[in-house]
Design a protein around this motif. Structure first.
Motif, short mmCIF file in Angstrom:
data_model
loop_
_atom_site.label_atom_id
_atom_site.label_comp_id
_atom_site.label_asym_id
_atom_site.label_seq_id
_atom_site.Cartn_x
_atom_site.Cartn_y
_atom_site.Cartn_z
N ASN A 278 -0.90 -3.70 0.44
CA ASN A 278 -1.87 -3.05 -0.44
C ASN A 278 -1.74 -3.50 -1.89
O ASN A 278 -2.75 -3.85 -2.52
N GLY B 168 2.09 0.29 1.43
CA GLY B 168 2.01 0.57 0.01
C GLY B 168 2.99 -0.22 -0.83
O GLY B 168 2.97 -0.12 -2.07
N TYR C 286 7.36 6.47 -5.08
CA TYR C 286 6.47 5.80 -6.04
C TYR C 286 6.45 6.52 -7.39
O TYR C 286 5.54 6.34 -8.19
N GLY D 76 0.01 4.90 -1.41
CA GLY D 76 0.05 3.50 -1.01
C GLY D 76 -1.33 2.89 -0.91
O GLY D 76 -1.54 1.73 -1.25
#
Length: 515
Positions: free
Chosen positions: A293, A289, A69, A378
């Motif tokens: 989410n 995630g 991420y 996430g």
């Protein structure tokens, strides 16, 4: 998790691994892979890798940060070859000092000028319920059985057949209320929780039931919280009433009176600004995630743009990602309140011989998650992009709209209990491994992160976010979730409601010594 057959044919064209951010040094497997299976970027799987798990995108040296991420999720504990599995055997926690950047990235969302509506129960408090239950709220565990006896007596008399506008009778029982200090953090937390349920808009009537000699005195709850609307609220103790049989008889008569009053309520149009959404994730996996989410985050932003409120919680499950929220705080004091909670939790776990990385759970790890840093990154995606407008204690009344945070453990029933006490009249619950639970008096929608879960547990799931991996956009799925929230708020039953869940998930957060 083997949701799609392993890739074995080198000519197979679909994308099988995904890089989530340009700076990431790991990929995420989008299906289960066998050793030698081709990946993106000229890589091949060095070993069998389950879907949702991480794959090294290049050589990674011992001690080198692992990035997913675009954020650090830990450090390599051994040398990792390109295409190898990155998981608990070679990835551990690392220092994660963050630049909190208080209020540096708070960007207001454009309000929607023609707000959506739903059909709800308008209460004299100005709040709007999404359900119309009768509650038997207990002040102490000692009155729990009698509360259930009263509910069972009403079921035998088929009370609800006489009052069709009443959704049901909810005995709210728990394991505390005595054997505790009568002051301090633990007492105040339970007090807020019980008072919040007593005021909740999803109850058309409440009978508060105590034993009589407990620490959590009924008189304190009534006097301090002004629960004095006799049309919708009554209270009694077993000792004063004359014991179990007399209490069941008197309680049954009171409940019948409350049912007659609650039955007068009918649904009427209400703006979406009256919705308060508690957001949860449980049984998360490596897809949570990426799909469920962030899709819920889109729905959260939509609700905020309509003037409503969304609540993120589970403080241990934002650990390591709190800087993403402090930057979105509306001001520095709001961001600082969040960090104060993180500091409290670090101290709390340490003094109880735990650590923040006790989370993720074994199921989370089987689904591809490795460290709490990864899980938290996430989890915060549920909060969308709206500014963080407030930070609240567990069960504290939410008194302003927008995206807010409420302190709670990561234990789902306990966290939801706090959100409901704070005023949530809807719950959205994302899951990757599968969750079967409900939270009377508040409806809960279940959002599956992957196609395998959807196919295996469809009777328990309301939304399939596995479709995002098949090409559906996050925006489209978020709009689908938002539309479902409006329908559920208007009376449509969720899968968990249809199966009767919600009678055992009232779990107040117990803090402090049991004496």
């Amino acid at each position: 998790m083997n949701d799609i057959a392993p890739i074995t044919d080198p000519s197979t064209p679909p994308t099988v691994a995904l890089r989530l951010h340009p700076t990431d040094n790991v990929l995420v497997a989008l299906r289960s892979l066998t050793a030698g299976a081709p990946l993106t970027e000229g890589l091949s799987a060095a070993e069998a890798i389950n879907s949702g798990h991480k794959i090294a995108a290049r050589p990674i040296a011992p001690g080198e940060p692992i990035v997913k991420y675009g954020q650090v999720i830990g450090a390599a504990t051994a040398e990792i070859a390109p295409g190898a599995l990155v998981h608990v055997h070679n990835l551990g926690m690392s220092d994660h000092q963050q630049d909190y950047g208080f209020a540096t990235a708070a960007t207001s969302l454009a309000p929607i000028l023609d707000p959506a509506t739903f059909m709800g129960y308008h209460r004299s408090s100005g709040r709007v319920g999404t359900r119309n239950y009768l509650g038997i709220l207990t002040s102490v565990n000692c009155s729990g059985s009698v509360a259930r006896f009263i509910a069972e007596a009403m079921a035998r008399e088929s009370l609800l057949e006489e009052f069709p506008n009443v959704d049901g009778i909810v005995p709210i029982v728990h394991g505390t209320g005595c054997g505790m200090s009568g002051r301090g953090e633990g007492f105040e937390t339970l007090f807020r929780t019980l008072a919040g349920y007593g005021h909740h808009a999803n109850f058309g009537g409440i009978l508060l039931l105590g034993l009589g000699c407990e620490v959590m005195q009924i008189a304190d709850l009534v006097d301090r919280e002004a629960l004095k609307d006799t049309a919708r609220f009554r209270y009694m103790t077993i000792q004063q009433t004359g014991g179990t049989r007399a209490t069941v008889e008197r309680g049954s008569a009171i409940l019948r009176e409350l049912a007659a009053e609650a039955n007068k309520a009918t649904r009427a149009p209400a703006p979406a600004s009256k919705l308060v959404l508690g957001m949860q994730c449980g049984g998360s996996d490596g897809y949570s995630g990426i799909t469920a989410n962030p899709a819920l985050g889109v729905a959260s932003d939509l609700l905020v743009r309509h003037g409503g409120t969304s609540i993120l919680s589970e403080t241990p499950e934002i650990y390591g990602a709190e800087h993403l929220l402090t930057r979105r705080a509306v001001d520095a004091p709001t961001g600082r309140k969040l960090i104060d909670l993180i500091d409290w939790w670090e101290n709390y776990t340490a003094r109880n011989d735990g650590e923040m990385d006790n989370n993720p759970s074994p199921g989370n790890k089987r689904g591809g998650l490795t460290t709490i840093l990864e899980k938290s990154l996430g989890a915060v995606a549920k909060g969308g992009t709206a500014p963080l407008s407030g930070v609240y204690r567990y069960g504290e009344p939410i008194d302003q709209p927008g995206f807010v945070f409420m302190d709670s453990p990561g234990y789902d029933p306990c966290s939801v209990t706090g959100q409901v006490a704070s005023g949530a009249n809807l719950i959205a619950f994302t899951t990757g491994r599968g969750s079967v639970s409900g939270y009377q008096p508040v409806p809960s929608i279940k959002i599956a992160s992957n196609l395998d879960l959807w196919q295996r547990m469809q009777p328990d799931m309301d939304v399939n976010c596995g479709e995002i991996l098949e090409g559906t956009s996050l925006e489209a799925k978020g709009e689908e979730i938002f539309d479902l929230l409006l329908r559920v708020a208007s009376g449509e039953k969720t899968k968990s409601e249809a199966q009767g869940f919600g009678a055992v998930e009232f779990v107040p957060w117990q803090i402090g010594a049991v004496m």
